[in-house]
Motif scaffolding. Sequence first.
Motif, PDB file in Angstrom:
ATOM      1  N   ALA A  76      21.722   6.564 -25.682  1.00 18.92           N
ATOM      2  CA  ALA A  76      20.833   6.415 -24.526  1.00 18.92           C
ATOM      3  C   ALA A  76      19.504   7.119 -24.746  1.00 18.92           C
ATOM      4  O   ALA A  76      18.501   6.776 -24.127  1.00 18.92           O
ATOM      5  CB  ALA A  76      21.525   6.958 -23.275  1.00 18.92           C
ATOM      6  N   ARG A  77      19.506   8.123 -25.629  1.00 14.63           N
ATOM      7  CA  ARG A  77      18.273   8.886 -25.874  1.00 14.63           C
ATOM      8  C   ARG A  77      17.678   8.575 -27.244  1.00 14.63           C
ATOM      9  O   ARG A  77      16.786   9.284 -27.722  1.00 14.63           O
ATOM     10  CB  ARG A  77      18.581  10.381 -25.763  1.00 14.63           C
ATOM     11  CG  ARG A  77      19.032  10.774 -24.368  1.00 14.63           C
ATOM     12  CD  ARG A  77      19.546  12.196 -24.330  1.00 14.63           C
ATOM     13  NE  ARG A  77      18.514  13.167 -24.712  1.00 14.63           N
ATOM     14  CZ  ARG A  77      18.774  14.451 -24.977  1.00 14.63           C
ATOM     15  NH1 ARG A  77      20.000  14.907 -24.912  1.00 14.63           N
ATOM     16  NH2 ARG A  77      17.789  15.274 -25.302  1.00 14.63           N
ATOM     17  N   TYR A 104      18.876   0.313 -21.289  1.00 15.66           N
ATOM     18  CA  TYR A 104      18.661   1.752 -21.487  1.00 15.66           C
ATOM     19  C   TYR A 104      18.519   2.492 -20.153  1.00 15.66           C
ATOM     20  O   TYR A 104      18.146   3.657 -20.152  1.00 15.66           O
ATOM     21  CB  TYR A 104      17.432   1.978 -22.373  1.00 15.66           C
ATOM     22  CG  TYR A 104      17.728   1.737 -23.840  1.00 15.66           C
ATOM     23  CD1 TYR A 104      18.248   2.759 -24.638  1.00 15.66           C
ATOM     24  CD2 TYR A 104      17.513   0.496 -24.424  1.00 15.66           C
ATOM     25  CE1 TYR A 104      18.529   2.536 -25.976  1.00 15.66           C
ATOM     26  CE2 TYR A 104      17.797   0.264 -25.755  1.00 15.66           C
ATOM     27  CZ  TYR A 104      18.299   1.292 -26.536  1.00 15.66           C
ATOM     28  OH  TYR A 104      18.586   1.062 -27.867  1.00 15.66           O
ATOM     29  N   ASN A 105      18.826   1.799 -19.062  1.00 16.77           N
ATOM     30  CA  ASN A 105      18.816   2.417 -17.735  1.00 16.77           C
ATOM     31  C   ASN A 105      17.475   3.085 -17.439  1.00 16.77           C
ATOM     32  O   ASN A 105      17.413   4.208 -16.927  1.00 16.77           O
ATOM     33  CB  ASN A 105      19.954   3.451 -17.631  1.00 16.77           C
ATOM     34  CG  ASN A 105      20.221   3.849 -16.194  1.00 16.77           C
ATOM     35  OD1 ASN A 105      19.962   3.079 -15.272  1.00 16.77           O
ATOM     36  ND2 ASN A 105      20.692   5.065 -15.991  1.00 16.77           N
ATOM     37  N   HIS A 107      14.310   3.694 -15.350  1.00 17.47           N
ATOM     38  CA  HIS A 107      13.908   3.522 -13.947  1.00 17.47           C
ATOM     39  C   HIS A 107      12.419   3.178 -13.903  1.00 17.47           C
ATOM     40  O   HIS A 107      11.639   3.705 -14.686  1.00 17.47           O
ATOM     41  CB  HIS A 107      14.197   4.783 -13.154  1.00 17.47           C
ATOM     42  CG  HIS A 107      15.672   5.010 -12.988  1.00 17.47           C
ATOM     43  ND1 HIS A 107      16.316   4.914 -11.784  1.00 17.47           N
ATOM     44  CD2 HIS A 107      16.636   5.285 -13.899  1.00 17.47           C
ATOM     45  CE1 HIS A 107      17.606   5.136 -11.956  1.00 17.47           C
ATOM     46  NE2 HIS A 107      17.824   5.371 -13.227  1.00 17.47           N
ATOM     47  N   ARG A 111       6.775  -0.575 -14.368  1.00 22.16           N
ATOM     48  CA  ARG A 111       5.728   0.424 -14.622  1.00 22.16           C
ATOM     49  C   ARG A 111       5.744   0.835 -16.099  1.00 22.16           C
ATOM     50  O   ARG A 111       4.699   0.969 -16.734  1.00 22.16           O
ATOM     51  CB  ARG A 111       5.967   1.652 -13.729  1.00 22.16           C
ATOM     52  CG  ARG A 111       4.795   2.628 -13.702  1.00 22.16           C
ATOM     53  CD  ARG A 111       5.059   3.792 -12.780  1.00 22.16           C
ATOM     54  NE  ARG A 111       6.190   4.588 -13.243  1.00 22.16           N
ATOM     55  CZ  ARG A 111       7.208   4.968 -12.474  1.00 22.16           C
ATOM     56  NH1 ARG A 111       7.249   4.616 -11.222  1.00 22.16           N
ATOM     57  NH2 ARG A 111       8.187   5.696 -12.958  1.00 22.16           N
ATOM     58  N   ASN A 149      12.673   3.414 -23.694  1.00 23.84           N
ATOM     59  CA  ASN A 149      13.415   4.497 -23.025  1.00 23.84           C
ATOM     60  C   ASN A 149      12.851   5.873 -23.365  1.00 23.84           C
ATOM     61  O   ASN A 149      13.519   6.875 -23.143  1.00 23.84           O
ATOM     62  CB  ASN A 149      14.899   4.438 -23.407  1.00 23.84           C
ATOM     63  CG  ASN A 149      15.131   4.598 -24.893  1.00 23.84           C
ATOM     64  OD1 ASN A 149      14.281   4.216 -25.704  1.00 23.84           O
ATOM     65  ND2 ASN A 149      16.266   5.143 -25.289  1.00 23.84           N
ATOM     66  N   LYS A 150      11.626   5.916 -23.901  1.00 25.86           N
ATOM     67  CA  LYS A 150      11.014   7.183 -24.305  1.00 25.86           C
ATOM     68  C   LYS A 150      12.006   8.015 -25.126  1.00 25.86           C
ATOM     69  O   LYS A 150      12.430   9.111 -24.713  1.00 25.86           O
ATOM     70  CB  LYS A 150      10.535   7.953 -23.080  1.00 25.86           C
ATOM     71  CG  LYS A 150       9.466   7.206 -22.302  1.00 25.86           C
ATOM     72  CD  LYS A 150       8.948   8.006 -21.129  1.00 25.86           C
ATOM     73  CE  LYS A 150       7.856   7.215 -20.407  1.00 25.86           C
ATOM     74  NZ  LYS A 150       7.382   7.893 -19.188  1.00 25.86           N
TER      75      LYS A 150
ATOM     76  N   SER B   7       7.259  11.811 -15.132  1.00 23.94           N
ATOM     77  CA  SER B   7       7.704  11.440 -13.796  1.00 23.94           C
ATOM     78  C   SER B   7       8.519  12.557 -13.183  1.00 23.94           C
ATOM     79  O   SER B   7       8.972  13.461 -13.862  1.00 23.94           O
ATOM     80  CB  SER B   7       8.559  10.174 -13.870  1.00 23.94           C
ATOM     81  OG  SER B   7       7.859   9.195 -14.555  1.00 23.94           O
ATOM     82  N   THR B  11      13.109  10.249 -10.435  1.00 25.45           N
ATOM     83  CA  THR B  11      12.916   8.893 -10.934  1.00 25.45           C
ATOM     84  C   THR B  11      13.488   8.715 -12.330  1.00 25.45           C
ATOM     85  O   THR B  11      13.495   7.628 -12.856  1.00 25.45           O
ATOM     86  CB  THR B  11      11.427   8.525 -10.981  1.00 25.45           C
ATOM     87  OG1 THR B  11      10.768   9.494 -11.800  1.00 25.45           O
ATOM     88  CG2 THR B  11      10.813   8.499  -9.610  1.00 25.45           C
ATOM     89  N   CYS B  12      13.942   9.807 -12.954  1.00 22.19           N
ATOM     90  CA  CYS B  12      14.679   9.705 -14.205  1.00 22.19           C
ATOM     91  C   CYS B  12      13.913   9.129 -15.370  1.00 22.19           C
ATOM     92  O   CYS B  12      14.488   8.370 -16.149  1.00 22.19           O
ATOM     93  CB  CYS B  12      15.940   8.866 -14.027  1.00 22.19           C
ATOM     94  SG  CYS B  12      17.139   9.708 -13.076  1.00 22.19           S
ATOM     95  N   VAL B  13      12.669   9.362 -15.484  1.00 20.91           N
ATOM     96  CA  VAL B  13      11.977   8.820 -16.655  1.00 20.91           C
ATOM     97  C   VAL B  13      11.216   9.901 -17.423  1.00 20.91           C
ATOM     98  O   VAL B  13      10.282   9.619 -18.130  1.00 20.91           O
ATOM     99  CB  VAL B  13      11.004   7.679 -16.277  1.00 20.91           C
ATOM    100  CG1 VAL B  13      11.756   6.418 -16.011  1.00 20.91           C
ATOM    101  CG2 VAL B  13      10.138   8.064 -15.095  1.00 20.91           C
ATOM    102  N   VAL B  19      16.964  10.260 -19.743  1.00 20.72           N
ATOM    103  CA  VAL B  19      17.368   8.870 -19.910  1.00 20.72           C
ATOM    104  C   VAL B  19      18.849   8.716 -19.606  1.00 20.72           C
ATOM    105  O   VAL B  19      19.275   7.766 -18.987  1.00 20.72           O
ATOM    106  CB  VAL B  19      17.052   8.394 -21.332  1.00 20.72           C
ATOM    107  CG1 VAL B  19      17.472   6.956 -21.488  1.00 20.72           C
ATOM    108  CG2 VAL B  19      15.575   8.551 -21.603  1.00 20.72           C
TER     109      VAL B  19
END
Lengths: 246, 320
Positions: A76-77, A104-105, A107, A111, A149-150, B7, B11-13, B19
């Motif tokens: 995920a990361r 990758y969930n 949010h 944006r 997903n940064k 963020s 907002t979890c980003v 993530v």
Amino acid sequence: MDAIAVTNLTKRYDKVLAVDAITFSAPPGATIGLLGGNGAGKTTTIAMMLGLLLPTAGEIRILGHDMARDRFAALARMNFSSPYIALPSRLTVAENLRVYGHLYNVHGIDRRIAELADELDLEDLLDRPAGQLSAGQKTRVALAKALINKPDVLLLDEPTASLDPDTGDRVRTWLERYRDQSGCTILLASHNMAEVERMCSHVLMMKQGRIVDRGSPRELLERYAREDMEDVFLDIARNRQNPVPA
Amino acid sequence: MAPLPVSSPTTCVIPTTCVIPTTCVIPAQAGINRGTGADPDPGLRRDDTERDARMTASLRRIWGLMYRHIALYRRSWPRLLELAYWPVLNMCIWGFTASFLTGRLGSTALVAGAALMGGVLLWEVTLRGQMGMAISFLEEIWSRNLGHIFVSPLRPWELVTALICMSILRMLAGVVPAVLLAWGLYAFNLFTLGPVLILFVINMIAMGWWVALGVISLILRHGAGAEPLAWGVLFGLAPFAAVFYPVSVLPSFLQPVALALPAAHVFEGMRGILLDGVVSHGHLAAATGLNFVWLGLASLLFAYQFHQARVRGALLTIGE
């Protein structure tokens, strides 16, 4: 804690030893180059780090997670980009990025897509099917997918293969900027020695599944008394010259 | 280039840490409990929050994979048309056959014709359900996208769930037009079977799922060579599924094979209602039980072949 810690990693296919007990680590924010000729074991190593391939022996820890037991927490990361794996060609660029945003969930997907489109000059491509893009455009889209997903760890398999020098340079600049801003750790498998010299803080030279030499590009150049990494690569690949003793 | 935004935790980003749902949602939620002293069991609440976050993330991943397929259909009317093409064509052929028989043989053939059309429609449920699932998986192979899918946090069970959801949508897109055609053109109303029809449909599509899971397992094992099974495997089972005739018509040595298939029990049950007006709970229970057994076995086979594909490195090369 190291972002990447690989210990005695081994992969054997019947009688073929594809990766032979390699050990390396990478601190957060580092860019590690994985170099070697075709069949040296680079892609096999990356596939094991991504959980696509099970090692025969050894341990991989990414961001503190044991990939054998807890790979989804690490995945995920992480993210990955390779010109040899495509995105669905009939979906538009925006749809493709939205799919991976969900996977990758991420949010605030729209944006994030807008940010990536701005950073990677994709605004004009968002509504075009991925299959209708040029090689350079596809690479930028693949990079956008890899950054959706940064990620804290980014694995790149020949990210600039088949790109013209201008596009290749832009991609390298984007990657460097992302790394510097986010502190992301990058593992870069590449045949482009100039790219490795420019981007990597540390290089692992692989041959026949083993790491045969390692160090910063400067250290390797000095050790082999060479002007550029291409000659170092050839020296190692062809057993042409022993390194100069320190 | 604009700087990468940071963020808020809710907002979890946040680029470096936010993530994974389990790590990014908890800080914001934990604040609810912090320092109040009123929460009888903050640990339990945190567990609930973690579980909710994990479930939300799973649902998003499942939807992500479904969105990938739905987006394809949204833009391509030939693809949508293709979903309904074969079920409607089959309905036309068997509907006219039933009409012809009814015209020649009278009321006896009327019931037989209804059984024929009911058989066609329920078999299409299995067929479209199986193809919908297997072909959705093949789409990932054909687009060389499997590598990206499997390096994402998508769990294998989430992949299977997304494929099942797609198979339901594809089945509905194919079978509903055929049901409407049967009703409009041949005055055959499938819903005369009553509420038990729902259980028949569930059992038929569940059979499609375990067959598809078996096909996907074989594709994971044998690669592109096993692709034709996605289209052909159910046609091979059709003679034993008793779609158009009772199991008793089969030679005695083949009857156990037929009775091992849930479809045979569903069709026996359907004919029981249409011909005798009796709902056979035994056949219904047998179909459901067999589906559980076959689904369990197919799941084990899929888990084993997925593991073996990771041992061999086949997830990278599959389809080549």
